[in-house]
Design a protein around this motif. Structure first.
Motif, PDB file in Angstrom:
ATOM      1  N   GLU A   1      15.056   7.357  -5.255  1.00  9.08           N
ATOM      2  CA  GLU A   1      15.481   8.520  -4.477  1.00  9.08           C
ATOM      3  C   GLU A   1      16.723   9.212  -5.054  1.00  9.08           C
ATOM      4  O   GLU A   1      16.783  10.436  -5.137  1.00  9.08           O
TER       5      GLU A   1
ATOM      6  N   LEU B   1       4.977   4.159  -3.336  1.00  9.05           N
ATOM      7  CA  LEU B   1       5.842   4.641  -2.253  1.00  9.05           C
ATOM      8  C   LEU B   1       7.200   3.947  -2.296  1.00  9.05           C
ATOM      9  O   LEU B   1       8.242   4.574  -2.108  1.00  9.05           O
ATOM     10  N   MET B   2       7.179   2.638  -2.556  1.00 13.90           N
ATOM     11  CA  MET B   2       8.437   1.897  -2.621  1.00 13.90           C
ATOM     12  C   MET B   2       9.270   2.335  -3.815  1.00 13.90           C
ATOM     13  O   MET B   2      10.489   2.476  -3.719  1.00 13.90           O
ATOM     14  N   GLU B   3       8.603   2.533  -4.945  1.00 13.51           N
ATOM     15  CA  GLU B   3       9.341   2.949  -6.137  1.00 13.51           C
ATOM     16  C   GLU B   3       9.984   4.320  -5.938  1.00 13.51           C
ATOM     17  O   GLU B   3      11.104   4.560  -6.365  1.00 13.51           O
TER      18      GLU B   3
ATOM     19  N   GLN C   1      11.020   5.533  -3.209  1.00  9.85           N
ATOM     20  CA  GLN C   1      12.184   5.352  -2.336  1.00  9.85           C
ATOM     21  C   GLN C   1      13.369   4.814  -3.145  1.00  9.85           C
ATOM     22  O   GLN C   1      14.501   5.270  -3.001  1.00  9.85           O
ATOM     23  N   ILE C   2      13.060   3.865  -4.040  1.00  8.50           N
ATOM     24  CA  ILE C   2      14.120   3.279  -4.872  1.00  8.50           C
ATOM     25  C   ILE C   2      14.683   4.324  -5.842  1.00  8.50           C
ATOM     26  O   ILE C   2      15.869   4.338  -6.154  1.00  8.50           O
TER      27      ILE C   2
END
Lengths: 169, 289
Positions: B278, B271-273, B275-276
């Protein structure tokens, strides 16, 4: 580098995932789109007319300390204190602040693994309780997507979702 | 089963659209075939070169600010050295199918570009998930393609839904019904089955059709791709890239978790990746414009 926006030249300030925005100009609004399991946290001081919004993705920064160092606004536990501190630095007063929350939806099945929305909200409740701050209104959970809007002049927070009527928190 | 999208299904409300969807983007088959047998980028370039429109778009992309080339990129070969062969292949696949997927689906409450954005997010999530699970390159690349195409069936099931709004689908927002079940109850088939039937006309490898068919029921196939895309689809929904009435009204199947060996820490990382990544994903999404 944190993604912080203070009153930009746009009337509408858009907050993305892992971002926050603060504003004290009354002709502005802050909006965050398409909250799934993420939480949109809106704070507003009606006396000083200072408002802010944070869009967090995950409940707990200890899961990924490296990432939290890069962007603490992705996490509830590290994002929320920064939201409040930024509002205080613009003149907001803790006792005045009205907190409203939206998002935290979850898919179904495998609940202990994927209920990120529920965990996000629990994490928020914990951090606010520890700091003696109440949530005034909330619309969290379920399985819908939500867009959250804060009007700086009035402090009104509206929520909309596809196929549903707009409502105010 | 093929007859279902021609005759049997109530979703068949627009024969012209059905025909459009059934026609395969030729370059997609050629690229996937080449990639599967011998991923030699020089031969992939030869395939791309035959499609003038896609070649032009690839050169535009290689010259765009996102890749800030030192000097103008004027050939596919220099585009490959500038932006990398995997990036080229991802772009070609997206360009090949965007015309079929970049459309609003009012029956699902999905506005302009919502389906396309969800598809691109799911493709990236599937690719990254495959890498995190240490899948081989071919599986990872197939997961990207299936992620991109997994909801193509909704383009047809939407044709029925927009003419005959199904109240349970609207109220999915309130009563928590599962979108797949609602489709089956009202249309006699769901968007996953419909999508698999469309893709069968494209003559893509069976593994792709199979994973699309079972992306909501990954336990019904031995293929890990369905499980990867099932979780990638969930990641897109959870991070707010689901859209429409049914944004999150789907089940996550425990089987997908077991088949991939994915755990909650990996899922958070994914999920964090996403977002990064994006801005990269948004750029890819913009290809359709």
């Amino acid at each position: 580098m944190m993604n912080v926006v203070r009153c930009s030249s746009e009337n509408r300030i858009v907050v993305g995932i892992g971002e926050m925005a603060l504003c004290d100009e009354e002709n502005r609004e802050i909006v965050t789109f398409s909250l799934g399991s993420c939480l949109g946290i809106s704070i507003y001081d009606p006396v000083m007319k200072v408002g802010g919004m944070l869009h967090v993705l995950l409940p707990d920064s200890t899961i990924q300390k490296d990432r939290a160092a890069v962007n603490p606004l992705m996490f509830v536990d590290t994002g929320v204190p920064r939201l409040f501190r930024a509002a205080y630095s613009m003149g907001a007063v803790k006792e005045n602040i009205i907190v409203k929350v939206a998002g935290g939806a979850d898919m179904r099945g495998a609940r202990n693994i994927f209920n990120i929305g529920e965990r996000n909200f629990q994490s928020l409740q914990n951090i606010l309780r520890r700091n003696n701050v109440n949530i005034h209104k909330q619309e969290v959970g379920g399985s819908i997507s939500r867009t959250m809007n804060l009007n700086i002049a009035t402090g009104k927070v509206s929520i909309n979702s596809p196929g549903m009527q707009n409502r105010f928190l | 089963m093929r007859e279902t999208i021609n005759q049997g299904s109530r979703s068949n409300a627009n024969p012209k659209l059905t025909e459009q969807l059934k026609s395969s983007p030729a370059i997609l088959n050629q690229i996937l075939e080449k990639y599967r047998n011998d991923p030699d980028i020089d031969e992939v370039i030869e395939i791309i070169r035959l499609d003038a429109e896609i070649t032009t778009r690839i050169l535009e992309i290689a010259n765009s600010a996102a890749f800030s080339p030192g000097s103008p990129v004027t050939s596919l070969k220099s585009a490959v050295s500038n932006i990398g062969s995997n990036e080229i292949i991802r772009n070609v696949i997206c360009l090949a199918v965007s015309g079929k997927l970049d459309r609003p689906l009012s029956g699902y409450g999905m506005e302009d570009h919502d389906l396309w954005r969800h598809s691109v997010y799911t493709a990236y999530a599937a690719e990254r998930l495959g890498q995190i699970c240490s899948m081989d390159d071919e599986t990872v690349q197939t997961a990207f393609t299936v992620g991109l195409l997994h909801d193509i069936g909704k383009v047809l099931t939407n044709e029925y839904l927009k003419r005959h709004p199904v109240s349970p689908l609207i109220s999915v927002t309130k009563d928590g019904a599962d979108v797949i079940q609602i489709e089956r109850n009202n249309l006699f088939m769901d968007h996953a089955q419909t999508g698999a039937e469309i893709i069968r006309y494209w003559n893509l490898p069976e593994i792709i059709t199979d994973a699309i068919r079972y992306h909501h029921a990954p336990g019904n196939t031995q293929s890990p791709i369905a499980s990867i895309v099932h979780l990638a689809d969930a990641a897109a929904h959870i991070s707010g890239h689901g859209y429409g009435f049914s944004a999150m009204a789907s089940h996550i199947d425990q089987v997908a978790w077991e088949r991939t060996g994915f755990n909650s820490e990996m899922f958070y990382l994914l999920l964090m990746e996403l977002q990064i990544m994006e801005s990269e994903i948004e750029r890819m999404m913009g290809l359709a414009r």
